[in-house]
Design an enzyme around this catalytic site. Structure first.
Site, mmCIF file in Angstrom:
data_model
loop_
_atom_site.group_PDB
_atom_site.id
_atom_site.type_symbol
_atom_site.label_atom_id
_atom_site.label_comp_id
_atom_site.label_asym_id
_atom_site.label_seq_id
_atom_site.Cartn_x
_atom_site.Cartn_y
_atom_site.Cartn_z
ATOM 1 N N CYS A 249 -67.940 -6.953 8.678
ATOM 2 C CA CYS A 249 -68.656 -7.832 9.617
ATOM 3 C C CYS A 249 -67.841 -8.065 10.881
ATOM 4 O O CYS A 249 -68.357 -7.999 12.000
ATOM 5 C CB CYS A 249 -68.990 -9.160 8.944
ATOM 6 S SG CYS A 249 -69.796 -10.354 10.047
ATOM 7 N N CYS B 143 -47.776 -7.682 54.595
ATOM 8 C CA CYS B 143 -46.533 -7.340 53.912
ATOM 9 C C CYS B 143 -45.852 -6.117 54.509
ATOM 10 O O CYS B 143 -44.623 -6.076 54.623
ATOM 11 C CB CYS B 143 -46.778 -7.133 52.421
ATOM 12 S SG CYS B 143 -47.972 -5.823 52.035
#
Length: 380
Positions: free
Chosen positions: A101, A181
């Site tokens: 299950c 950057c």
């Protein structure tokens, strides 16, 4: 910013799953309780036990004040779990249906339900100065579902306190990383001209079309920035750019009306939830807020949805230095809704003023009425 904070908790109707949902909620997660119906036969009293469990799970959600959903995997459970259970017994083996299950139902059917049906919201951070939702406004829902931002609920001062308490002193005094950057502290003009060919042009006054100086390329300037014009003592500011001629139009004041606009059109909007907000789809218009620079104050606006997924953005009050290529990022309360690249600008306040002036001096008795304010109109 907070993302991936929405979790789905499977509620069985028992105490363990109820307390699990409670603890998740206390830890700041947005919890949705879901009951799975995997079996529908009646017990010996003619009552479906699953219905009792479902009712208990629903009551848990009421007590915890969380949404409740129900899903049914009766067919899947029969095919993947119970059929295997019968086959194993028929072979004389001792099966373990709970393991089967978990594999096929809870961590397959239910897992995909949770991933596919419950969208993650992108919320502004507790520290408004460090909030990154502006830069995250183009990230996909799929990526955000798999992302957490551990610092989203903390201020920078508290982050530094944690670092100090854990012997991370060597990073405490580092300066904030700001700007692009890969440019760093280098001169931006010199940097760009290493990669793009100069395209000399003229600085032209928007008020009288006089030539004030020359530049090395119109692409080096953005609207609103101060133009460095040799020989001029007073500051002039970029208000428009003419790509065809290579000219940069400038105005003499930082608050010149040529810098202010209240209308723009975006590219097809990237919505964090993958679809436009329901009110916008229903009404084709919606009030919200937007910004086009990080950390700028949010601007009240009205969105008008177009058929191609683009939007017109009408600001309640004209804003300074809107520029093509920037992203208009939309917010509703603390939630970042998404963003679109600015591809078209409405007329500036200066252009509208000139249009009204021309209308006022039009000869009386003219067959044409006063000219309307120039510029595009938001039409779906």
């Amino acid at each position: 910013m907070l993302a991936a904070r929405h979790v789905v908790c499977a509620l069985s109707g028992g105490v363990d799953s109820a307390v699990a949902a409670l603890l998740l909620r206390r830890r700041g997660y947005q919890v949705t309780g879901v009951f799975m119906k995997n079996w529908d036969s009646l017990d010996e009293h003619g009552v479906c036990a699953a219905d009792r469990d479902c009712e208990d799970a629903y009551r848990v959600c009421q007590v915890l004040d969380i949404p409740f959903h129900q899903v049914s995997y009766v067919k899947e459970y029969w095919n993947e779990v119970f059929s295997d259970f019968l086959n194993e017994y028929e072979r004389g083996r001792t099966p373990n249906p709970d393991i089967v299950c978990n594999k096929h139902i809870k961590f397959s059917c239910f897992f995909h339900y949770a991933v596919d049906n419950l969208a993650v919201k992108l919320l502004q951070a507790a520290d408004s100065f460090k909030d990154q939702t502006f830069f995250l406004s183009q990230v996909s829902q799929d990526a955000l579902r798999r992302t957490i931002f551990p610092l989203g609920g903390l201020t920078k001062d508290f982050v530094k306190k944690i670092a100090a308490e854990n012997r991370l002193h060597h990073v405490l005094q580092k300066k904030e990383s700001m700007g692009i950057c890969f440019v760093g502290k280098r001169n931006f003009e010199h940097f760009i001209l290493q990669y793009l060919q100069p395209r000399p042009g003229k600085f032209i006054s928007i008020e009288d079309n006089s030539v004030l100086g020359t530049h090395k390329g119109w692409f080096l300037y953005t609207l609103g920035q101060r133009a460095k014009i040799s020989g001029l003592r007073e500051p002039w500011y970029v208000v428009e750019k003419d790509a065809a001629k290579g000219d940069v139009l400038v105005a003499p004041r930082t608050d010149h009306p040529a810098l202010y606009r209240d209308l723009l059109r975006t590219s097809r909007v990237h919505w964090i939830a993958e679809e436009p907000p329901a009110p916008l789809v229903r009404d084709k218009m919606m009030e919200c807020h937007f910004r086009f620079r990080h950390q700028m104050a949010l601007v009240p606006c009205v969105l008008t949805l177009n058929q191609d997924g683009t939007v017109w953005v009408t600001a309640v009050k004209a804003v300074r230095a809107l520029a093509l290529g920037q992203f208009a990022v939309f917010y509703k309360g603390d939630e970042c809704l998404g963003s679109g690249k600015i591809l078209r600008l409405g007329p500036s306040a200066y252009t509208l003023q000139k249009g009204r002036s021309r209308a006022r001096v039009a000869p009386e008795g003219s067959s044409e009425g006063p000219s309307k304010d120039p510029g595009p109109c938001p039409t779906p």
